[in-house]
Design an enzyme around this catalytic site. Structure first.
Site, PDB file in Angstrom:
ATOM      1  N   ASP A 329       0.825  -1.216   0.000  1.00 42.27           N
ATOM      2  CA  ASP A 329       0.000   0.000   0.000  1.00 42.27           C
ATOM      3  C   ASP A 329       0.856   1.261   0.000  1.00 42.27           C
ATOM      4  OD1 ASP A 329      -2.600  -1.391   0.266  1.00 42.27           O
ATOM      5  OD2 ASP A 329      -1.614  -2.125   2.071  1.00 42.27           O
ATOM      6  N   ASN A 470     -10.045   2.345  -3.248  1.00 44.67           N
ATOM      7  CA  ASN A 470     -10.739   1.095  -3.570  1.00 44.67           C
ATOM      8  C   ASN A 470     -11.704   0.714  -2.466  1.00 44.67           C
ATOM      9  OD1 ASN A 470      -9.210   0.572  -5.973  1.00 44.67           O
ATOM     10  ND2 ASN A 470      -7.483   0.042  -4.650  1.00 44.67           N
ATOM     11  N   ASN A 514      -3.474   0.501 -10.292  1.00 39.69           N
ATOM     12  CA  ASN A 514      -3.574  -0.398  -9.142  1.00 39.69           C
ATOM     13  C   ASN A 514      -2.236  -1.111  -8.951  1.00 39.69           C
ATOM     14  OD1 ASN A 514      -4.146  -3.020  -7.694  1.00 39.69           O
ATOM     15  ND2 ASN A 514      -6.154  -2.026  -7.570  1.00 39.69           N
TER      16      ASN A 514
END
Ligand SMILES: O=C([O-])CC(=O)C(=O)O
Ligand SMILES: [Mg+2]
Length: 614
Positions: A329, A470, A514
């Site tokens: 992340d 998301n 992504n």
């Protein structure tokens, strides 16, 4: 007669040959001699230096070991073993040789026909969660067919096994629970984590994806039900990066949840208590990290996924000098976004240093991306990173991050507190900073309002707008909103996928920014080079490799990422560049360095075709 792994040996009964070898063997074990009796008390390598992985060789009567056995599957159990089951694709010969006669209907299908049948069935389900469940069932039933489907239909199935559907699956994980996947390590296992790892049926693990479920996508704390994320990420490691499924281990650490809804949900699968924090949390994580290294060695990659900010940064910092750790992340998202920015320069012009960046969200993704942009500009311009950070601004829930807020800021936000008067909301920040690039990374949906997008379009010929949060429900705006509100000027990409949009007769194809573009190839690069540590230079190498994969044809459609349909090739190029950097930095342990790293990466990739059984 080299049976030193039995419990006790009388030294007089050892053969002269063994007696001669004893000093060598003893260098790695210690023996207690009492009245001629020798007992083995420590680990040693059995003949040839093989590691005594689970201490079986060195165990004494007082040491407990796991009695693993291995056998050749046949008959009914072969059909129930997802790794070897081929369903209707067992040949006539295999049906004879493996006691399958009568256990299958007479027909023999090939994998292609099985794939066609399954895709047809999947498309009948209108509810995405049903598709997810059907795919998970397939993974548990016939692993090769699962990966065949995923690889051949990546653009269609990615939104099912991954964002957005995996988010809903995690929310409902207890209700849809069938067979357990991955390893669950909860507070109950404190003091026993090494034993838990030894319950996993595979001894050779190359990648672990681990979550504690506290910040699942932009959906918040889903506790133990976050397991869907490591499972989904690792299926992409295999499908997109070619890492063998048996060497992937999904892990969820359950320290409780603060999600009231789950605590009151009768089908919740985790510990029914509030989250452990502070020392209790740190100790469990520390035991986990030690146990992983002890069990799987120096080169196992540990990917942290969907931890909350307050733990994510600390864990990465704490373990990056002792373990091969990667936070998807923070670092994966940063690398994929930097790749998109580098590629977008072809469309918007200028160099990275010519742009001004504004983020909504100053957590893992926001600050991780910001730092990687600053590092890349510094690399390109030779300016110190303290300088290059100044073109990058972040807005959090309290407004623009400015120097007057320095005292009260969390440590990971401090480098971004530049001189500026206080600004409250995003719209005012856009007006004040006049960014060329707007990046949403706060996990909160619908925050790029019409006014925000219109202002970006009034300031820029081609505003770059990235809505990274998301799943789709948390996206800062939709693709349609970005294109219509900017009157077709925006270059847009999002964390979760959106369909192409037609605006005033023109088709706009949004990209998907992504981290799935990066982590499979990045991890493969670490694995093939035998990396022992991750460095920022490797992330930059991955970004540059991904940006280089965007073709003229992609640019013509306004795309700043290549399509996922080519992902295996893209991953091989990323892996090669990451591996090359690892060798250059002296952090690779697989020697000698292969000459052609792209070819080598490709040659290492798992292929899902069936194998023939003798
Ligand atoms: O899982 C994804 O789609 C991307 C990601 O890491 C996140 O949003 O946390
Ligand atoms: Mg994540």
């Amino acid at each position: 007669m080299m049976c030193l792994n039995s419990h006790r040996h009388n030294i007089r009964t050892l053969s002269p040959h063994i007696k001669k070898l004893l000093p060598v063997i003893m260098s790695s074990i210690s023996l207690k001699e009492n009245g001629g009796e020798v007992s083995v008390t420590k680990n040693y390598s059995n003949g040839g230096g093989l590691r005594d992985l689970y201490g079986e060789d060195s165990a004494t009567e007082d040491h407990l070991i796991t009695p693993w056995t291995f056998s050749v599957a046949s008959g009914y159990s072969l059909l129930r073993d997802p790794r070897y089951n081929k369903g209707l694709a067992f040949s006539e010969g295999e049906r004879d040789a493996h006691y399958l006669r009568g256990l299958l209907p007479p027909v023999v299908f090939n994998q292609e026909l099985q794939e066609k049948r399954l895709m047809h069935n999947l498309r009948q389900y209108e509810v995405p969660l049903h598709r997810y469940m059907a795919l998970m069932d397939l993974q548990e039933r016939n692993e090769r067919l699962f990966y065949r489907l995923l690889m051949d239909n990546v653009e269609e199935l990615l939104p099912v096994v991954y964002t957005p559907t995996v988010g809903e699956a995690c929310q409902k994980y207890g209700s849809i629970f069938r067979r357990p996947q991955g390893l669950y390590i909860s507070l109950k296992e404190k003091g026993k984590i090494l034993e838990v790892l030894k319950n996993w049926p595979e001894k050779s693990i190359q990648v672990i994806v681990v979550t504690d479920g506290e910040r699942i996508l932009g959906l918040g704390d889903l506790g133990c039900q976050g397991m869907g994320i490591p499972v989904g990420k690792l299926s992409l490691y295999t499908a997109l990066g070619g890492v063998r499924p048996s060497s992937c281990l999904p892990i969820t650490i359950d320290v409780g949840t603060n999600n009231e809804k789950l605590l009151n949900d009768e089908f919740y699968i985790g510990l029914r208590q509030r989250r452990a924090t502070g020392k209790e949390y740190a100790e469990l994580l520390d035991e986990f990290m030690r146990a992983v290294k002890q069990n799987y060695g120096e080169k196992v990659l540990i990917q942290f996924e969907d931890f909350a900010n307050h733990n994510a940064f600390d864990l990465l910092e704490k373990y990056s000098s002792s373990h091969l750790v990667f936070n998807d992340d923070i670092q994966g998202t940063a690398s994929v976004v930097l790749a998109g920015l580098l590629a977008s320069l072809k469309l918007v012009g200028g160099t990275l240093a010519d742009h001004t960046f504004l983020f909504l969200g100053a957590g893992e993704a926001g600050t991780g991306i910001a730092e990687l942009i600053a590092l890349e500009i510094s690399k390109q311009t030779k300016a110190p990173v303290e300088e290059t950070r100044k073109k990058i601004w972040l807005v959090d829930s309290k407004g623009l991050i400015v120097s007057s807020r320095l005292e009260s800021l969390q440590h990971f936000k401090k480098p971004w507190a530049h001189e500026h008067e206080p600004v409250k909301g995003l719209l005012d920040a856009v007006k004040a900073i006049k960014p060329t690039v707007l990046i949403g990374s706060s996990g909160v949906g619908k925050t790029f309002t019409k006014e925000v997008v219109e202002t970006m379009a009034s300031l820029n010929e081609k505003p770059l707008i990235l809505a990274l949060s998301n799943p789709t429900s948390q996206s800062e705006c939709t693709a349609e909103e970005a294109y219509t509100w900017s009157k077709g000027k925006a270059i847009f990409a999002s964390g979760s996928p959106f369909d192409p949009v037609e605006y005033e007769g023109k088709l706009f194809v949004p990209g998907q920014a992504n981290n799935a573009y990066i982590f499979p190839g990045f991890g493969l690069g670490l694995i093939i080079s035998g990396a022992i540590r991750v460095r920022d230079e490797m992330l930059l190498a991955a970004s540059e490799a991904l940006a280089a994969q965007v073709s003229e044809e992609n640019y013509d459609k306004g795309l700043i990422y290549p399509p996922f349909s080519n992902i295996r090739k893209i991953s091989a190029h990323i892996a090669a560049k990451v591996a090359a950097k690892t060798y250059d930095l002296g952090l690779a342990s697989h020697l000698p360095r292969p000459k052609d790293l792209v070819k080598y990466a490709e040659s290492c990739m798992y292929s899902p075709g069936y194998r023939s059984y003798r």
